[in-house]
Write a protein that holds these residues in place. Structure first.
Motif, PDB file in Angstrom:
ATOM      1  N   GLY A 451       0.820  -1.215   0.000  1.00 48.00           N
ATOM      2  CA  GLY A 451       0.000   0.000   0.000  1.00 48.00           C
ATOM      3  C   GLY A 451       0.850   1.258   0.000  1.00 48.00           C
ATOM      4  O   GLY A 451       0.565   2.212  -0.743  1.00 48.00           O
ATOM      5  N   MET A 452       1.920   1.286   0.806  1.00 42.27           N
ATOM      6  CA  MET A 452       2.816   2.449   0.798  1.00 42.27           C
ATOM      7  C   MET A 452       3.489   2.616  -0.560  1.00 42.27           C
ATOM      8  O   MET A 452       3.646   3.731  -1.061  1.00 42.27           O
ATOM      9  N   SER A 453       3.884   1.509  -1.172  1.00 40.29           N
ATOM     10  CA  SER A 453       4.550   1.571  -2.467  1.00 40.29           C
ATOM     11  C   SER A 453       3.621   2.118  -3.548  1.00 40.29           C
ATOM     12  O   SER A 453       4.011   3.000  -4.324  1.00 40.29           O
ATOM     13  N   ARG A 454       2.395   1.619  -3.595  1.00 42.17           N
ATOM     14  CA  ARG A 454       1.454   2.079  -4.633  1.00 42.17           C
ATOM     15  C   ARG A 454       1.076   3.536  -4.431  1.00 42.17           C
ATOM     16  O   ARG A 454       0.949   4.287  -5.403  1.00 42.17           O
ATOM     17  N   TYR A 455       0.907   3.954  -3.175  1.00 45.05           N
ATOM     18  CA  TYR A 455       0.569   5.361  -2.949  1.00 45.05           C
ATOM     19  C   TYR A 455       1.721   6.265  -3.353  1.00 45.05           C
ATOM     20  O   TYR A 455       1.500   7.349  -3.912  1.00 45.05           O
ATOM     21  N   SER A 456       2.944   5.857  -3.096  1.00 49.55           N
ATOM     22  CA  SER A 456       4.091   6.678  -3.496  1.00 49.55           C
ATOM     23  C   SER A 456       4.179   6.789  -5.018  1.00 49.55           C
ATOM     24  O   SER A 456       4.524   7.850  -5.546  1.00 49.55           O
ATOM     25  N   MET A 457       3.856   5.712  -5.729  1.00 46.65           N
ATOM     26  CA  MET A 457       3.867   5.773  -7.192  1.00 46.65           C
ATOM     27  C   MET A 457       2.795   6.737  -7.700  1.00 46.65           C
ATOM     28  O   MET A 457       3.041   7.526  -8.621  1.00 46.65           O
ATOM     29  N   ALA A 458       1.609   6.677  -7.100  1.00 49.28           N
ATOM     30  CA  ALA A 458       0.553   7.619  -7.497  1.00 49.28           C
ATOM     31  C   ALA A 458       0.949   9.056  -7.176  1.00 49.28           C
ATOM     32  O   ALA A 458       0.674   9.980  -7.959  1.00 49.28           O
ATOM     33  N   LEU A 459       1.602   9.266  -6.043  1.00 48.87           N
ATOM     34  CA  LEU A 459       2.049  10.608  -5.673  1.00 48.87           C
ATOM     35  C   LEU A 459       3.111  11.113  -6.641  1.00 48.87           C
ATOM     36  O   LEU A 459       3.111  12.299  -7.024  1.00 48.87           O
ATOM     37  N   GLU A 460       4.017  10.246  -7.063  1.00 51.35           N
ATOM     38  CA  GLU A 460       5.030  10.636  -8.046  1.00 51.35           C
ATOM     39  C   GLU A 460       4.387  11.081  -9.355  1.00 51.35           C
ATOM     40  O   GLU A 460       4.769  12.107  -9.936  1.00 51.35           O
ATOM     41  N   LYS A 461       3.428  10.315  -9.834  1.00 49.83           N
ATOM     42  CA  LYS A 461       2.773  10.664 -11.100  1.00 49.83           C
ATOM     43  C   LYS A 461       2.034  11.986 -10.991  1.00 49.83           C
ATOM     44  O   LYS A 461       2.033  12.790 -11.921  1.00 49.83           O
ATOM     45  N   ARG A 462       1.403  12.226  -9.838  1.00 48.61           N
ATOM     46  CA  ARG A 462       0.649  13.468  -9.680  1.00 48.61           C
ATOM     47  C   ARG A 462       1.576  14.681  -9.608  1.00 48.61           C
ATOM     48  O   ARG A 462       1.271  15.748 -10.167  1.00 48.61           O
ATOM     49  N   LEU A 463       2.723  14.535  -8.939  1.00 54.23           N
ATOM     50  CA  LEU A 463       3.639  15.662  -8.796  1.00 54.23           C
ATOM     51  C   LEU A 463       4.557  15.838 -10.000  1.00 54.23           C
ATOM     52  O   LEU A 463       5.223  16.870 -10.113  1.00 54.23           O
ATOM     53  N   ASP A 464       4.601  14.865 -10.886  1.00 53.81           N
ATOM     54  CA  ASP A 464       5.528  14.922 -12.020  1.00 53.81           C
ATOM     55  C   ASP A 464       4.853  15.371 -13.304  1.00 53.81           C
ATOM     56  O   ASP A 464       5.378  15.182 -14.382  1.00 53.81           O
ATOM     57  N   ARG A 465       3.673  15.978 -13.193  1.00 57.24           N
ATOM     58  CA  ARG A 465       2.962  16.381 -14.406  1.00 57.24           C
ATOM     59  C   ARG A 465       3.710  17.465 -15.181  1.00 57.24           C
ATOM     60  O   ARG A 465       3.669  17.523 -16.396  1.00 57.24           O
TER      61      ARG A 465
END
Length: 469
Positions: A451-465
């Protein structure tokens, strides 16, 4: 011969044709889109990819079906003792012994926490989930208030609920000084000692907060540092009073805690403490003040050079030998401090890597618009640095969550420790009990870490726009 004098036939010029409608777009070839394209690019694009794909298929074939067979198909789901999980009693192959997990579930979740007081643990669990989920969902409003509630109010409420509150503040500072007001005037001396220690504790913690805030604000940030210190003073005063108020709840010693409760307490404390302290250490290591820089370097290199198990052994067995007088520190609290400091040193190096990756132009641009060093770091540099090192930060969090199992060596029963204690029950001794217990513990650890890993990946995609092309 052709008569060139004969009249030539007339040629009608071609009438131009312009379509009045657009042609419908045609679908791309099957080989260049969809699953077939993905398979060609990732599974069968080259000979090494084909070999790795075949190896992966073979690996899944030899591991997944036996696991499904053990945990689901041949598993035993009901029973009251070990006889339900014995093959000779059932007359068939026996897989996972799930009745063992159901029988020991309370011990795995609460440890030896008193059964009549476990509602307090449940309140802490649910309150933490209710405050954390809105904080993780971007579209929900009031993020600032939510963060204050989760990081400021929730730890105090959780501490009071789990321990019962009524912290003996007279041992916080006066214990170090060897002063005991109870020997002076009985109950009146205890009250005087409480208020003396309360004032000393608040002043001490406020001085530390002022030093940190002044360091972050820079040489020109005296006013902002003073405002920060006054805010911290008010918060500390309320917190210290809150943890010493007699709530009427029975005291529950931390030696009775165990199971998932201890795992989450250690992991959440280490995660929430290591990030801000790691940031401070990273900034201190890059400071131009020699004293601050070398103190941070010594701290980081010392904790990174010592194994975590050594830290836990020292905090549990050696530290009490160096404490003065009647001053004592709870065993779980010593482990929490050791884990938090250990994780902070590793987090500092992750954050320092992000700070070094920021181009010099970002600093120059911030100075060009007149930002002070503290504001420049807080508003311009740190957000970009933390965004770059999200994978490293989450990797530290996941490693810390799994490292909580080491506290078993110092007689603190976390989830894995409670599981190993449950194995000693002769009523559930069977050939598959051990594998069932470790499999169940592995599933729990995987759920939290994944769960921590998947949330970090989603956070990366959101901040890397902004970096996408």
């Amino acid at each position: 011969m052709t008569d060139i004098s004969a009249p030539r036939p007339s040629i009608t010029p071609a009438t131009p044709f312009v379509s009045t409608a657009f042609h419908e777009p045609q679908p791309a070839p099957v080989s260049t889109r969809g699953p077939i394209l993905w398979a060609r690019q990732h599974l069968f694009g080259s000979v090494p990819q084909v070999l790795l794909t075949l190896f992966g298929i073979w690996l899944v074939y030899v591991t997944v079906p036996p696991l499904i067979k053990f945990f689901l198909i041949d598993a035993v789901w009901t029973g009251t003792n070990r006889d339900a999980c014995l093959a000779e009693k059932l007359g068939r192959p026996v897989g996972a012994c799930w009745p063992f997990i159901w029988a020991k579930l309370d011990q795995l979740i609460y440890g030896f926490y008193p059964a009549s007081e476990r509602w307090r643990v449940n309140v802490v669990y649910w309150l933490g989930a209710l405050l954390l989920l809105p904080l993780l969902i971007q579209s929900l409003p009031y993020k600032r208030l939510n963060a204050i509630a989760f990081f400021g109010v929730y730890p105090v409420v959780a501490f009071v609920l789990l321990t019962g509150g009524n912290l003996d503040l007279q041992r916080f500072v006066l214990g170090w000084l060897g002063v005991d007001f109870s020997t002076i005037g009985g109950a009146q001396g205890l009250r005087i000692g409480f208020w003396v220690d309360y004032v000393l504790s608040t002043v001490l913690l406020t001085a530390i907060a002022y030093g940190i805030s002044r360091f972050l604000a820079g040489p020109e940030g005296g006013r902002s540092a003073a405002q920060t210190t006054l805010s911290v003073l008010g918060v500390l005063a309320m917190v210290l009073l809150a943890v010493d108020i007699d709530t009427g709840l029975p005291q529950v010693e931390t030696r009775l805690w165990g199971g998932l409760l201890v795992t989450l307490v250690i992991a959440v404390t280490g995660i929430t403490v290591s990030l801000p302290f790691g940031i401070l250490l990273a900034l201190g290591r890059r400071s131009k003040l020699p004293l601050v820089k070398w103190l941070c370097i010594i701290f980081i290199e010392f904790w990174r050079g010592v194994p975590l198990i050594t830290v836990l052994f020292f905090a549990t067995y050696m530290l009490p030998l160096f404490l003065p007088g009647r001053f004592t520190i709870d065993g779980l609290l010593r482990a929490l401090v050791g884990v938090a400091l250990f994780a902070s040193a590793y987090m500092a190096e992750v954050v320092r890597g992000g700070l070094q990756a920021i181009p010099k132009g970002q600093y120059e641009g911030a100075m060009a618009v007149g930002l002070r060093s503290g504001l420049m770091m807080r508003l311009v540099v740190l957000p970009q640095a933390l965004k770059l090192v999200i994978p490293g930060i989450v990797n530290n969090f996941i490693g810390l969550f799994k490292d909580t199992t080491l506290v078993l060596i110092v007689s603190i029963f976390d989830l894995l420790g409670s599981m190993r204690a449950a194995f000693t029950d002769p009523n559930w001794a069977s050939p598959t009990t051990l594998f069932t217990g470790f499999g169940f513990a592995g599933i729990i650890y995987f759920v939290f870490c994944f769960g921590m890993s998947r949330y970090s990946m989603a956070l990366e995609k959101r901040l890397d726009r902004a970096q996408r092309h």
